[in-house]
Write an enzyme that holds these catalytic residues in place. Structure first.
Site, PDB file in Angstrom:
ATOM      1  N   ASP A  10      44.262  40.180  33.824  1.00 24.90           N
ATOM      2  CA  ASP A  10      44.609  39.531  35.108  1.00 24.90           C
ATOM      3  C   ASP A  10      45.529  40.570  35.755  1.00 24.90           C
ATOM      4  O   ASP A  10      46.380  41.272  34.852  1.00 24.90           O
ATOM      5  CB  ASP A  10      45.338  38.185  34.819  1.00 24.90           C
ATOM      6  CG  ASP A  10      45.847  37.398  35.975  1.00 24.90           C
ATOM      7  OD1 ASP A  10      45.236  36.353  36.082  1.00 24.90           O
ATOM      8  OD2 ASP A  10      46.743  37.859  36.604  1.00 24.90           O
ATOM      9  N   ILE A  11      45.701  40.671  36.658  1.00 29.90           N
ATOM     10  CA  ILE A  11      46.517  41.785  37.512  1.00 29.90           C
ATOM     11  C   ILE A  11      47.936  41.311  37.413  1.00 29.90           C
ATOM     12  O   ILE A  11      48.772  42.185  37.650  1.00 29.90           O
ATOM     13  CB  ILE A  11      46.094  41.842  39.215  1.00 29.90           C
ATOM     14  CG1 ILE A  11      46.344  42.974  39.539  1.00 29.90           C
ATOM     15  CG2 ILE A  11      46.537  40.743  40.020  1.00 29.90           C
ATOM     16  CD1 ILE A  11      45.427  43.602  40.905  1.00 29.90           C
ATOM     17  N   ASN A  64      42.363  26.521  36.297  1.00 28.04           N
ATOM     18  CA  ASN A  64      42.957  25.586  37.448  1.00 28.04           C
ATOM     19  C   ASN A  64      41.704  25.332  38.215  1.00 28.04           C
ATOM     20  O   ASN A  64      41.034  26.258  38.676  1.00 28.04           O
ATOM     21  CB  ASN A  64      43.909  26.534  38.252  1.00 28.04           C
ATOM     22  CG  ASN A  64      45.256  26.925  37.123  1.00 28.04           C
ATOM     23  OD1 ASN A  64      45.661  26.212  36.756  1.00 28.04           O
ATOM     24  ND2 ASN A  64      45.518  28.328  37.228  1.00 28.04           N
ATOM     25  N   GLU A  90      43.793  29.684  42.742  1.00 22.34           N
ATOM     26  CA  GLU A  90      44.151  30.715  43.891  1.00 22.34           C
ATOM     27  C   GLU A  90      42.728  31.262  44.291  1.00 22.34           C
ATOM     28  O   GLU A  90      42.523  31.586  45.526  1.00 22.34           O
ATOM     29  CB  GLU A  90      45.151  31.550  43.487  1.00 22.34           C
ATOM     30  CG  GLU A  90      46.533  30.964  43.484  1.00 22.34           C
ATOM     31  CD  GLU A  90      47.464  31.943  42.792  1.00 22.34           C
ATOM     32  OE1 GLU A  90      47.327  33.228  42.558  1.00 22.34           O
ATOM     33  OE2 GLU A  90      48.679  31.600  42.597  1.00 22.34           O
ATOM     34  N   VAL A  91      42.032  31.711  43.349  1.00 20.59           N
ATOM     35  CA  VAL A  91      40.760  32.229  43.473  1.00 20.59           C
ATOM     36  C   VAL A  91      39.795  31.359  43.285  1.00 20.59           C
ATOM     37  O   VAL A  91      39.695  30.667  42.127  1.00 20.59           O
ATOM     38  CB  VAL A  91      40.685  33.494  42.561  1.00 20.59           C
ATOM     39  CG1 VAL A  91      39.283  34.333  42.728  1.00 20.59           C
ATOM     40  CG2 VAL A  91      41.890  34.485  42.993  1.00 20.59           C
ATOM     41  N   HIS A 121      37.388  30.762  36.708  1.00 22.37           N
ATOM     42  CA  HIS A 121      37.580  31.591  35.665  1.00 22.37           C
ATOM     43  C   HIS A 121      38.398  30.930  34.770  1.00 22.37           C
ATOM     44  O   HIS A 121      39.073  30.008  35.088  1.00 22.37           O
ATOM     45  CB  HIS A 121      38.501  32.769  36.274  1.00 22.37           C
ATOM     46  CG  HIS A 121      39.684  32.326  37.200  1.00 22.37           C
ATOM     47  ND1 HIS A 121      39.338  31.810  38.565  1.00 22.37           N
ATOM     48  CD2 HIS A 121      40.723  31.983  37.214  1.00 22.37           C
ATOM     49  CE1 HIS A 121      40.289  31.436  39.212  1.00 22.37           C
ATOM     50  NE2 HIS A 121      41.485  31.667  38.406  1.00 22.37           N
ATOM     51  N   HIS A 167      41.258  31.496  32.048  1.00 21.51           N
ATOM     52  CA  HIS A 167      42.512  32.235  31.787  1.00 21.51           C
ATOM     53  C   HIS A 167      42.724  32.083  30.194  1.00 21.51           C
ATOM     54  O   HIS A 167      42.631  31.067  29.583  1.00 21.51           O
ATOM     55  CB  HIS A 167      43.881  31.679  32.250  1.00 21.51           C
ATOM     56  CG  HIS A 167      44.237  31.870  33.784  1.00 21.51           C
ATOM     57  ND1 HIS A 167      44.798  32.949  34.510  1.00 21.51           N
ATOM     58  CD2 HIS A 167      43.449  31.012  34.751  1.00 21.51           C
ATOM     59  CE1 HIS A 167      44.739  32.432  35.810  1.00 21.51           C
ATOM     60  NE2 HIS A 167      44.018  31.511  35.916  1.00 21.51           N
TER      61      HIS A 167
END
Ligand code: AMP
Ligand code: ZN
Length: 118
Positions: A30-31, A86, A94-95, A99, A101
């Site tokens: 993760d960025i 999420n 958000e994206v 995905h 996490h």
């Protein structure tokens, strides 16, 4: 999907720090990590969110989950980790490319979500 940021990562159009890759799934850091270990596992196939999952997606989503423990261990979360997906507005997604996490590290994580609503 043309403008999906994670599809761009899959296609190599945006750089990522890869943790694992095969023909169906990709894992990358993760960025904006929230813990010493924080990476994302995604299907290469674009699925917007868990709301859009269809029966044909079961195998690839199962694969995303199946690699989590091994990768978490390898990344330094040997004593445990948290998996978060999420979904949608309420989930603060958000994206919009599914995905998982994987969050952990040597220290114990904070408790689960604390409800602060009415
Ligand atoms: P969410 O959709 O709320 O589950 O979170 C999306 C996650 O993607 C956030 O933790 C971001 O830090 C992460 N993220 C966004 N863009 C990138 C990127 N280019 N590379 C890696 N992680 C990213
Ligand atoms: Zn996508």
């Amino acid at each position: 999907m043309e403008n999906c940021i994670f599809c761009k990562i899959v296609r190599g159009e945006i750089p990522s720090k890869k943790v694992y890759e095969d023909d169906e799934i990709l894992a990358f850091h993760d960025i904006q990590p929230v813990a010493p270990v924080h990476f994302l596992v995604i299907p290469k196939l674009h699925i917007s969110s868990l709301f859009e999952v269809e029966p044909g997606h079961q195998a690839v989503l199962g694969k995303c989950l199946a690699v989590a423990g091994k990768l978490a261990r390898e990344q330094g979360a040997a004593d445990g980790f948290r998996t978060i997906i999420n979904t949608g507005r309420v989930g603060r997604q958000e994206v919009y490319h599914v995905h998982i996490h994987i969050i952990g590290g040597p220290q114990t994580l904070p408790p689960m979500i604390v409800w602060r609503g009415q």
